[in-house]
Design an enzyme around this catalytic site. Structure first.
Site, short mmCIF file in Angstrom:
data_model
loop_
_atom_site.label_atom_id
_atom_site.label_comp_id
_atom_site.label_asym_id
_atom_site.label_seq_id
_atom_site.Cartn_x
_atom_site.Cartn_y
_atom_site.Cartn_z
N GLY A 239 -7.76 -7.24 0.43
CA GLY A 239 -6.59 -7.35 1.28
C GLY A 239 -5.60 -8.44 0.97
N GLU A 275 -13.66 -7.52 -2.29
CA GLU A 275 -13.21 -6.20 -2.75
C GLU A 275 -11.70 -6.17 -2.95
OE1 GLU A 275 -14.34 -3.92 0.68
OE2 GLU A 275 -16.45 -3.86 0.13
N ARG A 314 5.10 4.76 -2.13
CA ARG A 314 5.05 3.59 -1.24
C ARG A 314 6.33 3.35 -0.45
NH1 ARG A 314 4.43 -0.95 -2.46
NH2 ARG A 314 3.02 -1.54 -0.78
N CYS A 346 13.65 17.10 -3.21
CA CYS A 346 14.49 17.63 -2.14
C CYS A 346 14.08 17.13 -0.76
CB CYS A 346 14.46 19.15 -2.19
SG CYS A 346 14.94 19.73 -3.81
C1 LIG Z 1 -8.47 -0.57 0.56
C2 LIG Z 1 -9.68 -1.36 0.67
C3 LIG Z 1 -9.85 -2.51 -0.11
C4 LIG Z 1 -8.79 -3.07 -1.02
O1 LIG Z 1 -7.68 -3.57 -0.35
P1 LIG Z 1 -6.54 -4.32 -1.19
O2 LIG Z 1 -5.49 -4.61 -0.19
O3 LIG Z 1 -6.07 -3.35 -2.22
O4 LIG Z 1 -7.13 -5.54 -1.78
C5 LIG Z 1 -11.06 -3.19 -0.03
N1 LIG Z 1 -12.06 -2.74 0.78
C6 LIG Z 1 -11.93 -1.63 1.55
C7 LIG Z 1 -13.06 -1.21 2.39
C8 LIG Z 1 -10.75 -0.92 1.51
O5 LIG Z 1 -10.62 0.18 2.28
#
Ligand SMILES: *Cc1c(COP(=O)(O)O)cnc(C)c1O
Length: 421
Positions: A239, A275, A314, A346
């Site tokens: 995140g 992650e 996006r 379109c």
């Molecule tokens: C999407 C997601 C991430 C990655 O988020 P980023 O903003 O791309 O770093 C990590 N863990 C889970 C469970 C996610 O759904």
């Protein structure tokens, strides 16, 4: 920092001129830099070097096999959210013990495939899922390592579509109910509790929501240990945000994020997993596109590109900003004029930017969308029967097409005709 810089008035990807790739591959295409990918992975790895850890790349951000292999060679684990991603990670040579399986809707088939192939842990998002994992593991005669994803009810202060840590979101188990769920997990056959998981959202530009969430995770760790659970791993999610507009954004750095983790949960002696997706690949990728027409409108001019919302969704989906730069560097002091920058699809939603100040551009000129590496190619479609956008990877002075553009026949022949037609 990325590796897309002007040299002698032309945009380069590492040591390759972007226009040379455009001539060889055609436009539009995604372009990734190996050096930037690796640099970003190492920033996270070093930020956690104070203790045992694993950086699991959230591969939903960009899941091309070549990107996965590049990161796996650095020692990355993978965070997968579907059976397809699990298969991709394994195909890229990632060992099962480096794969964590997240996601709110894992099916029994996906759970079975991961248990048979091997994995580090499931991040469990509900009690029904916990029971299915128990049943599948028992039927296979194996034990499934799990964490429970808790929802700490913090405001990630990000776009509503990518906030996941408030109690109204579909993700995780309310932290107040976590002790009951862990008690059930401990009773179920085929389940081994290994830790706690949390992920509060994406594109966070402040550390404060992480601090709140991780503090709650630390308290929960103590409480669960007091209940007799073995908590040895904390998966703290992804995140961390990236600067999309270079001029006015400065999100926190991975080093500060790593220090925050140490401060909030470091004393617990757990192995740390994170992650990150966007921060690893976002600024490691461009979308390169060509101007088809410059169209004079009523009170505004349009730059009509050969890239469209089906290639990069996006802006249409999240009102996202991307810096868009010409591949030929504008002369210093060049006057800028406002353009609406659009694609050929379109729909009025096929607009990348409104009134964006740009140097003068003409049909045939190349532009590059910056920070397009994350949630770009993976969200692309063939809407309007536009061929799925190809991907190219650069390393030093080499480049390689890592997903080729389908031909019209490729696209048409994927359909099958019922015998009655
Ligand atoms: C999407 C997601 C991430 C990655 O988020 P980023 O903003 O791309 O770093 C990590 N863990 C889970 C469970 C996610 O759904």
């Amino acid at each position: 920092m990325d590796h897309f810089l002007y040299r002698d008035g032309r945009l380069f990807a590492e040591d390759v001129p972007v226009h040379e790739i455009a001539v060889a591959v055609g436009t539009p295409f995604y372009l990734y830099s190996t050096a930037t990918l690796v640099r970003h992975f190492r920033l996270f790895d070093e930020a956690l070097s104070w203790g045992p850890h694993l950086v699991c790349y959230a591969m939903k951000a960009a899941s091309n096999q070549a990107i996965l292999k590049t990161l796996a060679a650095e020692g990355a684990g993978m965070d997968v959210v579907s059976g397809g991603e699990y298969a991709r990670a394994r195909a890229a040579g990632v060992p099962g013990e480096r794969i964590v399986f997240s996601g709110v809707g894992k099916t029994a088939e996906e759970i079975r495939a991961a248990l048979e192939g091997g994995l580090r842990q499931f991040n469990v998002e509900s009690e029904p899922e916990l029971r299915v994992i128990s049943q599948v593991a028992t039927s296979l005669g194996v034990t499934a390592p799990i964490t429970v994803r808790v929802n700490p009810d913090v405001d990630a202060k990000t776009h509503a579509k990518i906030a996941t840590g408030k109690s109204e979101n579909k993700f995780g188990i309310p932290i107040a109910r976590a002790r009951d769920v862990y008690a059930e997990a401990a009773r179920l056959p085929g389940i081994k509790v290994v830790g706690i998981d949390v992920h509060i959202g994406s594109q966070l530009t402040q550390l404060e929501p992480f601090e709140l969430a991780y503090t709650r995770v630390a308290e929960l760790t103590e409480a669960l240990r007091a209940d007799g659970h073995e908590i040895t791993r904390l998966d703290l999610g992804g995140g961390l945000g990236i600067p999309y507009a270079r001029s006015n954004e400065a999100p926190p750095l991975p080093t500060d994020y790593g220090a925050l983790i140490r401060r909030t949960v470091g004393h617990l002696g757990c192995e740390i997993e994170i992650e990150p997706g966007r921060l690893i690949v976002g600024n490691a990728g461009l979308l390169v596109s060509r101007v088809i027409y410059v169209k004079q409108g009523e009170g505004r001019d349009f730059l009509i590109l050969d890239g469209a919302m089906n290639d990069l969704i996006r802006p249409a989906m999240y009102e996202a900003h991307h810096d868009i730069v010409p591949v030929i560097e504008p002369a210093p002091g060049q006057e800028l004029a406002p353009y609406d920058i659009v694609g050929p699809v379109c729909e009025s939603g096929d607009t990348f930017a409104k009134g964006r100040p740009m140097p003068p551009l003409a049909a045939g000129d190349l532009v590059a969308f910056r920070s397009a590496g994350a949630y770009g190619a993976v969200m692309a479609s063939e809407y309007n029967t536009r061929p799925l956008v190809p991907e190219v990877l650069v390393r030093g002075d080499q480049f390689s097409v890592i997903r080729k553009r389908p031909t019209f026949d490729d696209m048409i022949n994927r359909d099958t005709i019922p015998e009655w037609l």
